[in-house]
Design an enzyme around this catalytic site. Structure first.
Site, PDB file in Angstrom:
ATOM      1  CG  ASN A  49       7.020  -2.749  -7.826  1.00 54.14           C
ATOM      2  OD1 ASN A  49       6.223  -2.991  -8.719  1.00 54.14           O
ATOM      3  ND2 ASN A  49       7.544  -3.702  -7.080  1.00 54.14           N
ATOM      4  CB  VAL A  50      10.623   1.303 -11.438  1.00 54.09           C
ATOM      5  CG1 VAL A  50      11.765   1.211 -12.451  1.00 54.09           C
ATOM      6  CG2 VAL A  50       9.315   1.607 -12.168  1.00 54.09           C
ATOM      7  CD  GLU A  51      11.875  -5.065  -7.416  1.00 51.88           C
ATOM      8  OE1 GLU A  51      12.563  -5.981  -7.932  1.00 51.88           O
ATOM      9  OE2 GLU A  51      11.039  -5.269  -6.505  1.00 51.88           O
ATOM     10  CB  CYS A  60       7.507   2.122  -3.453  1.00 49.60           C
ATOM     11  SG  CYS A  60       8.276   1.122  -2.163  1.00 49.60           S
ATOM     12  CD  GLU A  62       3.089   2.784  -2.413  1.00 48.28           C
ATOM     13  OE1 GLU A  62       4.110   2.375  -3.015  1.00 48.28           O
ATOM     14  OE2 GLU A  62       2.428   2.072  -1.663  1.00 48.28           O
ATOM     15  CB  CYS A  93       6.479   0.348   2.545  1.00 49.20           C
ATOM     16  SG  CYS A  93       7.253   1.723   1.667  1.00 49.20           S
ATOM     17  CB  CYS A  96       4.976   4.441   0.241  1.00 48.89           C
ATOM     18  SG  CYS A  96       6.310   4.061  -0.917  1.00 48.89           S
TER      19      CYS A  96
HETATM   20  N1  THU Z   1       6.598  -2.035  -2.796  1.00 47.70           N
HETATM   21  C1  THU Z   1       5.882  -1.011  -3.327  1.00 47.70           C
HETATM   22  O1  THU Z   1       5.984  -0.709  -4.521  1.00 47.70           O
HETATM   23  N2  THU Z   1       5.048  -0.330  -2.502  1.00 47.70           N
HETATM   24  C2  THU Z   1       4.827  -0.626  -1.195  1.00 47.70           C
HETATM   25  O2  THU Z   1       4.171   0.124  -0.494  1.00 47.70           O
HETATM   26  C3  THU Z   1       5.373  -1.883  -0.647  1.00 47.70           C
HETATM   27  C4  THU Z   1       6.540  -2.422  -1.406  1.00 47.70           C
HETATM   28  C5  THU Z   1       7.542  -2.736  -3.673  1.00 47.70           C
HETATM   29  C6  THU Z   1       8.980  -2.411  -3.388  1.00 47.70           C
HETATM   30  C7  THU Z   1       9.682  -3.617  -3.989  1.00 47.70           C
HETATM   31  O3  THU Z   1       9.892  -3.372  -5.375  1.00 47.70           O
HETATM   32  C8  THU Z   1       8.686  -4.736  -3.812  1.00 47.70           C
HETATM   33  O4  THU Z   1       7.441  -4.119  -3.523  1.00 47.70           O
HETATM   34  C9  THU Z   1       9.030  -5.702  -2.695  1.00 47.70           C
HETATM   35  O5  THU Z   1       9.206  -5.029  -1.499  1.00 47.70           O
END
Ligand code: THU
Length: 134
Positions: A49-51, A60, A62, A93, A96
């Site tokens: 994940n890259v916020e 996410c 994915e 999620c 994804c």
């Molecule tokens: N996140 C993912 O990368 N994949 C998922 O399927 C669930 C959530 C990340 C998104 C966010 O950066 C962090 O988890 C908290 O929700």
């Protein structure tokens, strides 16, 4: 790693996902995620994940994974796993699951805390590419 479900080395794929997780950029949630999958030609693709400071634009793990798949030659996903910052299994999620459906279809095997399940059980009655050609 073999392609056959019964013999597939899930632990090896989880290890790759944990390594991907170590590259996550998650300063806002503090929740790093790593994902790894095998494609039908045997290659492994990954994502983390890259916020973003805008929060809503965060990507996410994915998202990175499907981008990796496409960038490295495309193809179809057969096996998928995802881990949290402790290395424990995480379910993808909702959004994804749709991303995975595009590139893995209903038969994609997903490594979940409740066992390995086909994506069709995690995203029932999915909307997908076929609907656009009917
Ligand atoms: N996140 C993912 O990368 N994949 C998922 O399927 C669930 C959530 C990340 C998104 C966010 O950066 C962090 O988890 C908290 O929700």
């Amino acid at each position: 790693m073999t392609q056959r479900a019964a013999e597939f080395d899930w632990e090896a794929l989880r290890k790759v996902a944990r390594e991907a997780m170590s590259h996550a950029y998650a300063p806002y949630s503090g929740f790093p995620v790593g994902a790894a999958a095998q494609a039908d030609d045997g290659r492994t693709v990954t994502g983390c994940n890259v916020e973003n400071a805008s929060y809503g634009l965060g990507l996410c793990a994915e998202c990175g994974l499907v981008s990796d798949l496409q960038r490295t030659g495309g193809g179809h996903l057969t096996h998928f796993t995802c881990v949290d910052g402790k290395g424990a299994l995480l379910v993808p999620c909702g959004r994804c699951r749709q991303l995975l459906y595009e590139f893995g279809g209903p038969e994609l095997l997903v490594d979940t805390p409740k066992g390995v399940l086909p994506l069709s059980e995690m995203l029932p009655q999915a909307f997908g590419p076929d609907h656009l050609t009917q």
